[in-house]
Design a protein around this motif. Structure first.
Motif, PDB file in Angstrom:
ATOM      1  N   VAL A  95       0.840  -1.199   0.000  1.00 61.84           N
ATOM      2  CA  VAL A  95       0.000   0.000   0.000  1.00 61.84           C
ATOM      3  C   VAL A  95       0.872   1.245   0.000  1.00 61.84           C
ATOM      4  N   VAL A  96       1.928   1.255   0.805  1.00 62.06           N
ATOM      5  CA  VAL A  96       2.859   2.382   0.830  1.00 62.06           C
ATOM      6  C   VAL A  96       3.529   2.548  -0.527  1.00 62.06           C
ATOM      7  N   SER A  97       3.952   1.436  -1.112  1.00 59.69           N
ATOM      8  CA  SER A  97       4.586   1.477  -2.424  1.00 59.69           C
ATOM      9  C   SER A  97       3.625   2.026  -3.471  1.00 59.69           C
ATOM     10  N   MET A  98       2.361   1.658  -3.365  1.00 60.03           N
ATOM     11  CA  MET A  98       1.343   2.153  -4.290  1.00 60.03           C
ATOM     12  C   MET A  98       1.208   3.672  -4.193  1.00 60.03           C
ATOM     13  N   GLY A  99       1.189   4.180  -2.949  1.00 64.15           N
ATOM     14  CA  GLY A  99       0.972   5.607  -2.749  1.00 64.15           C
ATOM     15  C   GLY A  99       2.212   6.462  -2.924  1.00 64.15           C
ATOM     16  N   LYS A 100       3.390   5.831  -2.892  1.00 63.80           N
ATOM     17  CA  LYS A 100       4.645   6.587  -2.955  1.00 63.80           C
ATOM     18  C   LYS A 100       4.764   7.384  -4.244  1.00 63.80           C
ATOM     19  N   ASP A 101       4.408   6.800  -5.360  1.00 59.73           N
ATOM     20  CA  ASP A 101       4.521   7.485  -6.647  1.00 59.73           C
ATOM     21  C   ASP A 101       3.437   8.537  -6.843  1.00 59.73           C
ATOM     22  N   VAL A 102       2.370   8.447  -6.053  1.00 58.71           N
ATOM     23  CA  VAL A 102       1.254   9.380  -6.204  1.00 58.71           C
ATOM     24  C   VAL A 102       1.404  10.586  -5.300  1.00 58.71           C
ATOM     25  N   ILE A 103       1.792  10.337  -4.044  1.00 62.19           N
ATOM     26  CA  ILE A 103       1.764  11.401  -3.039  1.00 62.19           C
ATOM     27  C   ILE A 103       3.078  11.551  -2.280  1.00 62.19           C
ATOM     28  N   GLY A 104       4.069  10.688  -2.583  1.00 63.26           N
ATOM     29  CA  GLY A 104       5.338  10.718  -1.858  1.00 63.26           C
ATOM     30  C   GLY A 104       5.312   9.751  -0.683  1.00 63.26           C
ATOM     31  N   GLU A 105       6.486   9.224  -0.342  1.00 62.28           N
ATOM     32  CA  GLU A 105       6.531   8.178   0.688  1.00 62.28           C
ATOM     33  C   GLU A 105       6.071   8.681   2.051  1.00 62.28           C
ATOM     34  N   GLU A 106       6.465   9.902   2.418  1.00 63.90           N
ATOM     35  CA  GLU A 106       6.112  10.419   3.743  1.00 63.90           C
ATOM     36  C   GLU A 106       4.596  10.524   3.910  1.00 63.90           C
ATOM     37  N   LEU A 107       3.924  11.114   2.917  1.00 63.06           N
ATOM     38  CA  LEU A 107       2.469  11.248   2.999  1.00 63.06           C
ATOM     39  C   LEU A 107       1.766   9.909   2.784  1.00 63.06           C
ATOM     40  N   ALA A 108       2.391   9.035   1.987  1.00 60.55           N
ATOM     41  CA  ALA A 108       1.809   7.704   1.790  1.00 60.55           C
ATOM     42  C   ALA A 108       1.744   6.957   3.115  1.00 60.55           C
ATOM     43  N   ARG A 109       2.797   7.102   3.926  1.00 58.31           N
ATOM     44  CA  ARG A 109       2.801   6.458   5.248  1.00 58.31           C
ATOM     45  C   ARG A 109       1.853   7.183   6.206  1.00 58.31           C
ATOM     46  N   LYS A 110       1.735   8.487   6.070  1.00 61.13           N
ATOM     47  CA  LYS A 110       0.840   9.245   6.946  1.00 61.13           C
ATOM     48  C   LYS A 110      -0.610   8.802   6.761  1.00 61.13           C
ATOM     49  N   TYR A 111      -1.001   8.610   5.501  1.00 63.42           N
ATOM     50  CA  TYR A 111      -2.384   8.231   5.209  1.00 63.42           C
ATOM     51  C   TYR A 111      -2.559   6.725   5.077  1.00 63.42           C
ATOM     52  N   LEU A 112      -1.536   5.979   5.429  1.00 65.28           N
ATOM     53  CA  LEU A 112      -1.601   4.517   5.353  1.00 65.28           C
ATOM     54  C   LEU A 112      -2.757   3.929   6.169  1.00 65.28           C
ATOM     55  N   PRO A 113      -2.987   4.365   7.417  1.00 69.65           N
ATOM     56  CA  PRO A 113      -4.096   3.761   8.186  1.00 69.65           C
ATOM     57  C   PRO A 113      -5.439   3.868   7.467  1.00 69.65           C
ATOM     58  N   LEU A 114      -5.713   5.022   6.868  1.00 71.68           N
ATOM     59  CA  LEU A 114      -6.980   5.197   6.164  1.00 71.68           C
ATOM     60  C   LEU A 114      -7.059   4.302   4.934  1.00 71.68           C
ATOM     61  N   VAL A 115      -6.050   4.394   4.066  1.00 72.23           N
ATOM     62  CA  VAL A 115      -6.098   3.681   2.789  1.00 72.23           C
ATOM     63  C   VAL A 115      -6.036   2.175   3.000  1.00 72.23           C
ATOM     64  N   ALA A 116      -5.185   1.721   3.922  1.00 74.54           N
ATOM     65  CA  ALA A 116      -5.052   0.285   4.168  1.00 74.54           C
ATOM     66  C   ALA A 116      -6.332  -0.291   4.780  1.00 74.54           C
ATOM     67  N   THR A 117      -6.959   0.455   5.677  1.00 74.69           N
ATOM     68  CA  THR A 117      -8.208  -0.014   6.282  1.00 74.69           C
ATOM     69  C   THR A 117      -9.318  -0.085   5.243  1.00 74.69           C
ATOM     70  N   LEU A 118      -9.411   0.952   4.411  1.00 75.35           N
ATOM     71  CA  LEU A 118     -10.404   0.933   3.332  1.00 75.35           C
ATOM     72  C   LEU A 118     -10.159  -0.250   2.397  1.00 75.35           C
ATOM     73  N   GLY A 119      -8.890  -0.461   2.041  1.00 74.64           N
ATOM     74  CA  GLY A 119      -8.555  -1.559   1.141  1.00 74.64           C
ATOM     75  C   GLY A 119      -8.914  -2.913   1.723  1.00 74.64           C
ATOM     76  N   LEU A 120      -8.622  -3.105   3.003  1.00 72.07           N
ATOM     77  CA  LEU A 120      -8.915  -4.388   3.649  1.00 72.07           C
ATOM     78  C   LEU A 120     -10.420  -4.633   3.699  1.00 72.07           C
ATOM     79  N   MET A 121     -11.165  -3.585   4.068  1.00 71.55           N
ATOM     80  CA  MET A 121     -12.622  -3.727   4.157  1.00 71.55           C
ATOM     81  C   MET A 121     -13.230  -4.001   2.781  1.00 71.55           C
ATOM     82  N   VAL A 122     -12.787  -3.248   1.781  1.00 73.66           N
ATOM     83  CA  VAL A 122     -13.339  -3.405   0.436  1.00 73.66           C
ATOM     84  C   VAL A 122     -13.002  -4.778  -0.129  1.00 73.66           C
ATOM     85  N   PHE A 123     -11.757  -5.225   0.087  1.00 73.56           N
ATOM     86  CA  PHE A 123     -11.351  -6.529  -0.446  1.00 73.56           C
ATOM     87  C   PHE A 123     -12.171  -7.658   0.168  1.00 73.56           C
ATOM     88  N   ILE A 124     -12.306  -7.652   1.483  1.00 72.62           N
ATOM     89  CA  ILE A 124     -13.078  -8.708   2.153  1.00 72.62           C
ATOM     90  C   ILE A 124     -14.541  -8.635   1.733  1.00 72.62           C
TER      91      ILE A 124
END
Length: 225
Positions: free
Chosen positions: A59-88
């Motif tokens: 997820v961090v790798s996905m967001g790194k090219d879009v928003i930068g690694e620092e912000l990708a990690r900052k918003y990781l809890p939101l995006v990763a939680t959404l991804g997990l919920m949507v996938f399941i």
């Protein structure tokens, strides 16, 4: 086509009950996975911890090219939680006797509204109200009366885009699987399951990457200009 059989439908035939129950089930599965991954943290991960760490890094790798690694990690809890919920929520509908909550527009609309409200909140928090809404007016002041309503409509359309893309694809997958199971219940579903699993992963990826894109457009206004 009649109502599809679900295990929870044996308890109550109300579709609202079945829908809400499957959302709760998705939440419980997500919580259990998170708990298993963090209950016995090890320096050399294994089992669920290993899978979840690989997921978070992707997820961090996905967001790194879009928003930068620092912000990708900052918003990781939101995006990763959404991804997990949507996938399941997507995958659970492939299992006979269960219904994908993401095939219901109520769930996808709620998720899209969460993303919409959050990225606008972050844009205002990071850039200030005036600066954030100023970028809606375009690069030239003379174009502001035209650009501002266009930008507002464009941002509101993201709610429809996020929610109905996910809902439409998963609903279509559910109907496709139902038809296949009725026509050839033993052999034909096997390749269909592989196709639907790929579709579930793809729709999850699209939802997460768009969340990162919307966040980038909201918080990186200065760099954008």
């Amino acid at each position: 086509m009649g109502e599809m059989f679900t295990f929870l439908g044996l308890i109550n035939h109300s579709h609202d009950f079945i829908f809400v129950s499957h959302i709760v089930l998705v939440g419980v599965i997500s919580f259990v996975l998170a708990k298993l991954a963090t209950s016995k943290m090890q320096l050399v991960p294994s089992g669920v911890q290993n899978v979840m760490e690989a997921y978070l890094e992707s997820v961090v790798s996905m967001g790194k090219d879009v928003i930068g690694e620092e912000l990708a990690r900052k918003y990781l809890p939101l995006v990763a939680t959404l991804g997990l919920m949507v996938f399941i929520a997507n995958v659970i509908g492939i299992i006979p006797g269960f219904e994908a909550p993401s095939s219901n527009p109520n769930m996808t609309l709620a998720l899209a509204l969460m993303v919409f409200i959050y990225y606008n909140f972050e844009g205002i928090r990071v850039n200030g109200v005036v600066h954030y809404f100023a970028h809606f007016m375009g690069p030239l002041k003379v174009l502001a009366p035209l650009m501002f309503p266009i930008e507002i409509v464009s941002h509101l359309s993201r709610i429809v885009s996020l929610s109905f893309r996910l809902f439409g694809n998963i609903k279509g997958d559910d109907l496709f699987l139902a038809v296949v199971l009725m026509l050839a219940p033993w052999v034909a579903p096997l390749p269909a399951y592989a196709l639907l699993t790929f579709s579930a992963c793809l729709q999850t990826f699209i939802f997460m990457i768009l969340t990162y894109v919307y966040l980038a457009g909201a918080v990186l206004i200065s760099e954008e200009h």
